[in-house]
Enzyme design. Structure first.
Site, PDB file in Angstrom:
ATOM      1  N   THR A 226       1.889   2.449 -16.779  1.00  0.00           N
ATOM      2  CA  THR A 226       0.834   1.841 -15.657  1.00  0.00           C
ATOM      3  C   THR A 226       1.558   0.948 -14.496  1.00  0.00           C
ATOM      4  O   THR A 226       1.128   0.598 -12.742  1.00  0.00           O
ATOM      5  CB  THR A 226      -0.344   0.982 -15.674  1.00  0.00           C
ATOM      6  OG1 THR A 226       0.369   0.013 -16.496  1.00  0.00           O
ATOM      7  CG2 THR A 226      -0.386   2.179 -17.034  1.00  0.00           C
TER       8      THR A 226
ATOM      9  N   ASP B  52      18.639  -4.658 -16.426  1.00  0.00           N
ATOM     10  CA  ASP B  52      20.558  -4.049 -17.242  1.00  0.00           C
ATOM     11  C   ASP B  52      22.044  -4.503 -16.151  1.00  0.00           C
ATOM     12  O   ASP B  52      22.725  -4.073 -17.196  1.00  0.00           O
ATOM     13  CB  ASP B  52      20.088  -2.284 -16.666  1.00  0.00           C
ATOM     14  CG  ASP B  52      18.703  -2.126 -17.618  1.00  0.00           C
ATOM     15  OD1 ASP B  52      18.434  -2.064 -18.657  1.00  0.00           O
ATOM     16  OD2 ASP B  52      18.579  -0.815 -17.461  1.00  0.00           O
TER      17      ASP B  52
ATOM     18  N   ARG C 214       6.971  -4.533 -17.712  1.00  0.00           N
ATOM     19  CA  ARG C 214       6.181  -3.441 -17.007  1.00  0.00           C
ATOM     20  C   ARG C 214       5.708  -2.534 -18.045  1.00  0.00           C
ATOM     21  O   ARG C 214       6.950  -2.034 -18.320  1.00  0.00           O
ATOM     22  CB  ARG C 214       7.306  -3.178 -15.688  1.00  0.00           C
ATOM     23  CG  ARG C 214       6.630  -2.434 -15.249  1.00  0.00           C
ATOM     24  CD  ARG C 214       6.987  -3.064 -13.079  1.00  0.00           C
ATOM     25  NE  ARG C 214       8.490  -2.664 -13.212  1.00  0.00           N
ATOM     26  CZ  ARG C 214       9.157  -2.184 -11.946  1.00  0.00           C
ATOM     27  NH1 ARG C 214       7.756  -1.537 -10.741  1.00  0.00           N
ATOM     28  NH2 ARG C 214      10.460  -1.805 -12.252  1.00  0.00           N
TER      29      ARG C 214
ATOM     30  N   ASP D 275      18.261  -1.656 -11.365  1.00  0.00           N
ATOM     31  CA  ASP D 275      17.875  -3.039 -12.152  1.00  0.00           C
ATOM     32  C   ASP D 275      18.350  -4.257 -12.845  1.00  0.00           C
ATOM     33  O   ASP D 275      19.500  -4.371 -13.104  1.00  0.00           O
ATOM     34  CB  ASP D 275      16.910  -1.577 -13.311  1.00  0.00           C
ATOM     35  CG  ASP D 275      16.466  -2.268 -15.240  1.00  0.00           C
ATOM     36  OD1 ASP D 275      16.901  -3.168 -14.719  1.00  0.00           O
ATOM     37  OD2 ASP D 275      15.608  -1.986 -15.100  1.00  0.00           O
TER      38      ASP D 275
HETATM   39  N1  URA Z   1      13.519  -4.801 -10.811  1.00  0.00           N
HETATM   40  C1  URA Z   1      14.542  -4.063 -11.176  1.00  0.00           C
HETATM   41  O1  URA Z   1      15.086  -5.298 -11.826  1.00  0.00           O
HETATM   42  N2  URA Z   1      14.540  -4.013  -9.884  1.00  0.00           N
HETATM   43  C2  URA Z   1      13.614  -3.451  -9.400  1.00  0.00           C
HETATM   44  O2  URA Z   1      13.529  -3.162  -8.197  1.00  0.00           O
HETATM   45  C3  URA Z   1      11.915  -3.366  -9.553  1.00  0.00           C
HETATM   46  C4  URA Z   1      12.581  -4.413 -10.311  1.00  0.00           C
END
Ligand code: URA
Length: 209
Positions: free
Chosen positions: A108, A203, A104, A200
């Protein structure tokens, strides 16, 4: 939202609650992602075709059924999708695995394609894309585009958490794709994370933060 399947089995809900808890550590988070993926896969494969065969039991000949027809491929979106592969291949060990790398763009929020390696016979397989988080839907829509460009005709999308925005994005771009999710959350925050979500997922799964 007819192509949306929310797998709200009590075990899935319980395990997703543990995933949401910010005190859940990397090892447990990874195990939970794998387990929830297995349960969702169980539902996503409910329509696999069967054929009748005969098998000799120790007592008699049984008319019984086995899975027949097209074969499966699981396609994790890198990197967080990798955490679901262990669970789904426990259910379908013969499935082939393809990889699609998308990240991602932090500014943007669009998804950028940097890698893909798919089974050569992907056009003949039922493809199930796996990614724990369906947030904006950009990655999901890109991954489906890539699979369709390679000839895939039967595509499902499996995630652990989804947002209404992500679900709408898939439904708009690819109404033929069935979506399987463990929960539909409230929405996205300004950073396009699912709220309340799990944070995340990559992570937390790989311990990178
Ligand atoms: N990716 C993630 O790891 N968590 C989110 O909330 C959205 C995208």
């Amino acid at each position: 939202m007819s192509n949306l399947h929310i797998i709200d089995h009590p075990l899935v809900q319980h395990k997703i609650s543990l995933l949401r808890d910010k005190t859940t550590g990397t090892k447990e988070f990874r195990e939970l992602v794998s387990e929830v993926a297995m349960f969702i896969c169980y539902e996503a494969t409910r329509d696999l075709p069967l054929k009748q065969i005969e098998i000799e039991t120790p007592l008699a000949v049984a008319k019984t059924k086995i899975i027949s027809g097209r074969k499966l491929a699981f396609i994790p979106i890198l990197r967080a999708g990798l955490g679901m592969i262990d669970g789904v291949t426990k259910l379908v060990p013969a499935a082939k695995i393809g990889h699609i790398g998308l990240f991602r763009d932090p500014d943007t929020k669009e998804s950028v394609h940097y890698y893909s390696k798919l089974p050569e016979d992907i056009a003949e397989r039922d493809a199930i894309i796996v990614d724990p988080m369906l947030a904006t839907g950009n990655s999901a829509v890109s991954a489906i585009n890539i699979l369709k460009e390679k000839g895939a005709k039967s595509i499902k999308f499996m995630c652990i958490l989804s947002s209404p925005e992500g679900v709408s994005a898939i439904q708009k771009a690819h109404p033929d794709v069935e979506i399987y999710t463990g929960a539909l959350d409230v929405g996205l925050n300004e950073d396009k994370y699912i709220v309340p979500g799990v944070g995340d997922a990559g992570d937390r799964m790989f311990g990178t933060k």
